[in-house]
Design an enzyme around this catalytic site. Structure first.
Site, PDB file in Angstrom:
ATOM      1  N   PRO A   1     -54.131  15.011 -31.919  1.00 52.77           N
ATOM      2  CA  PRO A   1     -54.396  14.256 -33.153  1.00 52.77           C
ATOM      3  C   PRO A   1     -54.850  15.174 -34.288  1.00 52.77           C
ATOM      4  O   PRO A   1     -55.672  16.073 -34.084  1.00 52.77           O
ATOM      5  CB  PRO A   1     -55.514  13.293 -32.736  1.00 52.77           C
ATOM      6  CG  PRO A   1     -55.340  13.130 -31.260  1.00 52.77           C
ATOM      7  CD  PRO A   1     -54.885  14.466 -30.771  1.00 52.77           C
ATOM      8  N   VAL A   2     -54.306  14.945 -35.466  1.00 48.32           N
ATOM      9  CA  VAL A   2     -54.566  15.806 -36.621  1.00 48.32           C
ATOM     10  C   VAL A   2     -55.707  15.240 -37.459  1.00 48.32           C
ATOM     11  O   VAL A   2     -55.837  14.023 -37.616  1.00 48.32           O
ATOM     12  CB  VAL A   2     -53.282  15.943 -37.474  1.00 48.32           C
ATOM     13  CG1 VAL A   2     -53.550  16.746 -38.734  1.00 48.32           C
ATOM     14  CG2 VAL A   2     -52.182  16.605 -36.656  1.00 48.32           C
TER      15      VAL A   2
ATOM     16  N   LEU B   1     -60.591  18.216 -33.861  1.00 47.90           N
ATOM     17  CA  LEU B   1     -60.234  18.716 -32.538  1.00 47.90           C
ATOM     18  C   LEU B   1     -59.596  20.102 -32.590  1.00 47.90           C
ATOM     19  O   LEU B   1     -59.076  20.580 -31.581  1.00 47.90           O
ATOM     20  CB  LEU B   1     -59.280  17.732 -31.841  1.00 47.90           C
ATOM     21  CG  LEU B   1     -59.879  16.373 -31.513  1.00 47.90           C
ATOM     22  CD1 LEU B   1     -58.811  15.446 -30.940  1.00 47.90           C
ATOM     23  CD2 LEU B   1     -61.033  16.509 -30.536  1.00 47.90           C
TER      24      LEU B   1
ATOM     25  N   SER C   1     -56.930  21.115 -34.421  1.00 51.57           N
ATOM     26  CA  SER C   1     -55.463  21.111 -34.484  1.00 51.57           C
ATOM     27  C   SER C   1     -54.942  22.220 -35.387  1.00 51.57           C
ATOM     28  O   SER C   1     -53.912  22.844 -35.088  1.00 51.57           O
ATOM     29  CB  SER C   1     -54.955  19.748 -34.971  1.00 51.57           C
ATOM     30  OG  SER C   1     -55.476  19.434 -36.246  1.00 51.57           O
ATOM     31  N   SER C   2     -55.643  22.502 -36.480  1.00 55.28           N
ATOM     32  CA  SER C   2     -55.191  23.578 -37.365  1.00 55.28           C
ATOM     33  C   SER C   2     -55.305  24.931 -36.668  1.00 55.28           C
ATOM     34  O   SER C   2     -54.463  25.811 -36.854  1.00 55.28           O
ATOM     35  CB  SER C   2     -56.008  23.590 -38.662  1.00 55.28           C
ATOM     36  OG  SER C   2     -57.357  23.934 -38.423  1.00 55.28           O
ATOM     37  N   ALA C   3     -56.340  25.100 -35.846  1.00 55.26           N
ATOM     38  CA  ALA C   3     -56.496  26.356 -35.106  1.00 55.26           C
ATOM     39  C   ALA C   3     -55.391  26.515 -34.074  1.00 55.26           C
ATOM     40  O   ALA C   3     -54.834  27.600 -33.902  1.00 55.26           O
ATOM     41  CB  ALA C   3     -57.859  26.395 -34.429  1.00 55.26           C
ATOM     42  N   ALA C   4     -55.073  25.428 -33.361  1.00 55.11           N
ATOM     43  CA  ALA C   4     -53.991  25.485 -32.378  1.00 55.11           C
ATOM     44  C   ALA C   4     -52.671  25.826 -33.057  1.00 55.11           C
ATOM     45  O   ALA C   4     -51.875  26.623 -32.542  1.00 55.11           O
ATOM     46  CB  ALA C   4     -53.887  24.143 -31.645  1.00 55.11           C
TER      47      ALA C   4
ATOM     48  N   ASP D   1     -62.781  27.831 -33.195  1.00 52.17           N
ATOM     49  CA  ASP D   1     -61.592  27.075 -32.804  1.00 52.17           C
ATOM     50  C   ASP D   1     -60.415  27.986 -32.465  1.00 52.17           C
ATOM     51  O   ASP D   1     -59.804  27.859 -31.400  1.00 52.17           O
ATOM     52  CB  ASP D   1     -61.193  26.093 -33.916  1.00 52.17           C
ATOM     53  CG  ASP D   1     -62.145  24.913 -34.023  1.00 52.17           C
ATOM     54  OD1 ASP D   1     -63.007  24.759 -33.134  1.00 52.17           O
ATOM     55  OD2 ASP D   1     -62.039  24.153 -34.996  1.00 52.17           O
TER      56      ASP D   1
END
Length: 223
Positions: A14-15, A19, A21-24, A65
């Protein structure tokens, strides 16, 4: 050496929920770009490039992250100093539950930054306590003391609430996870009015089933 690279993606993460998400995304794209050069690379190369991308997303990210994402292991992160790998004695089974759309991260972080500048000693004490909790949590995970780790998560959430990073929706989700048997629960990311909460469970299946029946988007993540 600028090879033609085109990136497209689909994400199950989920963006905009705190969580990482930008790092992933930064880590995944960094690996793709480094691989396109046709030369060997390692985690330090990925971290260096992903940090630049995270800077575009967040300005001055903590680094935790993209470091965690690039290393792919449980770590005790220090922004200044060495990051230590933590070997959990028992699986850490978390239930991530979404408490609705989150307000902009920059708004929450900017408010905290303003309060830190206004009352630096007070907030320095709070950040120091959170650092101590993280170190205690790493030791509890290494010993397999899940009840202790859960208690530390609860205390951490209380400190984040005191720093005005939580909200009624996040607090309500924390209480719901605890009512469903979580050993501990806390908000993730920068907080705000909505976002994600994580709870530590010994057996999360029934909690996930109940939350899903209530219309709450959730999933299990095991470390």
């Amino acid at each position: 050496r600028a090879p033609a690279v085109r990136v497209s993606l689909e994400s199950d993460l989920p963006v905009g929920m705190g969580l990482g998400s930008s790092a992933a995304l930064s880590v995944a794209v960094s690996r793709a770009l480094l691989a396109a050069r046709g030369r060997a690379f390692g985690v330090p190369d990925v971290l260096k490039l992903a940090a630049v991308m995270e800077g575009e997303f967040h300005g001055t990210p903590s680094g935790v992250d993209h470091t965690t994402s690039a290393r792919g292991e449980l770590v005790l992160y220090r922004r200044k100093g060495s990051t230590r790998v933590v070997k959990a004695k028992k699986p850490l089974r978390g239930v991530v539950a979404l408490a609705g759309a989150r307000t902009a991260t920059k708004t929450t972080v900017a408010g905290l930054r303003e309060r830190r500048m206004r009352w630096p000693k007070r907030y320095a004490r709070l950040f120091h306590q959170i650092g101590l909790l993280a170190a205690e949590g790493a030791r509890a995970a290494a010993k397999g003391e899940l009840a202790e780790l859960g208690d530390l998560m609860n205390i951490n959430h209380g400190l984040l609430w005191a720093m005005q990073l939580s909200s009624e929706r996040l607090d309500a989700m924390v209480r719901r996870l605890l009512a469903l048997g979580a050993l501990g629960a806390k908000l993730t990311g920068a907080g705000g009015d909505g976002g994600a909460v994580i709870g530590l469970f010994e057996e999360p299946a029934s909690a996930i089933a109940q939350l899903t029946a209530e219309g709450v988007q959730c999933f299990e993540s095991t470390l």
